[in-house]
Design an enzyme around this catalytic site. Sequence first.
Site, short mmCIF file in Angstrom:
data_model
loop_
_atom_site.label_atom_id
_atom_site.label_comp_id
_atom_site.label_asym_id
_atom_site.label_seq_id
_atom_site.Cartn_x
_atom_site.Cartn_y
_atom_site.Cartn_z
N GLN A 1 33.32 37.93 34.93
CA GLN A 1 32.36 38.87 35.51
C GLN A 1 30.98 38.77 34.85
OE1 GLN A 1 32.54 41.02 38.11
NE2 GLN A 1 34.65 40.46 38.59
N ALA B 1 33.51 30.17 39.75
CA ALA B 1 32.33 29.97 40.60
C ALA B 1 32.16 31.06 41.67
CB ALA B 1 32.42 28.60 41.30
N HIS B 2 33.27 31.57 42.22
CA HIS B 2 33.13 32.47 43.38
C HIS B 2 32.68 33.88 42.99
CE1 HIS B 2 36.99 34.96 43.32
NE2 HIS B 2 37.22 34.07 42.37
N ASN C 1 35.95 44.01 35.17
CA ASN C 1 35.75 43.84 36.61
C ASN C 1 35.87 45.16 37.38
OD1 ASN C 1 38.42 43.09 35.47
ND2 ASN C 1 39.08 43.26 37.58
N CYS D 1 48.18 52.05 46.41
CA CYS D 1 48.65 51.52 47.70
C CYS D 1 48.01 50.18 48.03
CB CYS D 1 48.34 52.50 48.81
SG CYS D 1 48.62 54.21 48.33
N THR E 1 43.14 14.66 40.19
CA THR E 1 41.85 14.25 40.75
C THR E 1 40.96 15.47 40.94
OG1 THR E 1 42.86 12.35 41.79
CG2 THR E 1 40.74 13.07 42.68
N GLY F 1 39.41 31.07 37.89
CA GLY F 1 39.27 31.88 36.68
C GLY F 1 40.64 32.22 36.11
N THR F 2 41.58 32.50 36.98
CA THR F 2 42.95 32.81 36.55
C THR F 2 43.54 31.63 35.78
OG1 THR F 2 43.26 34.26 38.45
CG2 THR F 2 45.25 33.40 37.40
#
Length: 394
Positions: A180, A201-202, A152, A326, A238, A72-73
């Site tokens: 999202q 996809a993830h 997100n 943090c 590829t 996505g990035t």
Amino acid sequence: MEKVVYMDYAATTYTKPEVLEEMIPYFTEHYGNPSSVYSISRDTRKAIDLSRDRVSKAINCERNEIFFTGSGTEADNWAVKGVAFANFTKGNHIITSKVEHHAVLHACEYLEKHGFEVTYLDVDEEGFINLEELKNAITDKTILVSIMFANNEIGTIQPIKEIGQICRDKKVIFHTDAVQAVGHIPVDVKEMNIDILSLAAHKFYGPKGVGALYIRRGIKIDNLIHGGAQERAKRAGTENVAGIVGLGKALEIAVDKMEENNATLIELRDKLINGLMEIPHTRLNGPKGDKRLPGNVNVCFRFIEGEGILLSLDDANICASSGSACTSGALDPSHVLLAIGLNHERAHGSLRLSIGDGNSEEEVNYVLNVLPGIIDRLRNMSPLWHDFIKKGES
Ligand SMILES: *Cc1c(COP(=O)(O)O)cnc(C)c1O
């Protein structure tokens, strides 16, 4: 609970067994390079075509308007930089929002170092951009508007069709980061006037490391990776055949089951929200109802640190995330929570529970049982809390 309670589906999902099953042969018997001429390559080529068909069907575009990427990035970077550099002679102005994913924000910041000017639109207290502000921000130098479909962190679903219409009217290219949204809520690029769209996809029960960019035919955008003729020479290299197969299969399932899944998710989400809001000094971040992603819960508990909440939740076998500094190693809390008007103290006490199709009502009850004790204990250790008790509201 013995079992891990996973409530971080906005970070990533597991890969569905049916998806994995369809992917496996593309690691083993169907290993032919899709670009080769011999017959064993025909299978891999066909598998990629089928996935492209499935994706185009899911978002209502043509098959040759889908280009597979490595994440996505990557899709976001390609959209923002690719449009910017291809249209530089027309103008150097880009409009985005303050609540975008870093994949868009940091790409925009990079462009600012290369002669582009970027307007970062404010959002209201629920995370929505203002359509009038968008209209007013567009000048004759504007070449791109990039506004995310759904946030997100806080789940805000933007009025995408209206944003698209404004861009169409002003002849400005409209990109949306829909990572999202796709597979979770209805997305129709034709009806919603979308020119370019990113997905991964993830986030919908497919494998990690594969995404796609929809590019409407006729849109001017630079090629991303130079090399061979793959992805019509726009994104050479590829193909990740198994990943692409998994993406298409996962999206087909997600769209098929969307309505049914969302009914359950919305019920669990609202039960979680209502339960959490009973804890004193708690604020819901993002909108209520159907303008919120079905799986998103985000709240702030005052006087404590999100980091501490996450560690205590982890002890109880619950996986969640926070906009606290943090966690990310950064000094500032979430840019999204600051953009909706929270001060640093409140933003640091945020908790995101993002639910998915592995969650049950029993798990929601478990979280609601465990959390009040955690918040109590952390507040008792917090100087801010003791100050508050002594002095009253600051
Ligand atoms: C996860 C996410 C991304 C990044 O996708 P990756 O495939 O993890 O690189 C971009 N935008 C949004 C809104 C996301 O949620």
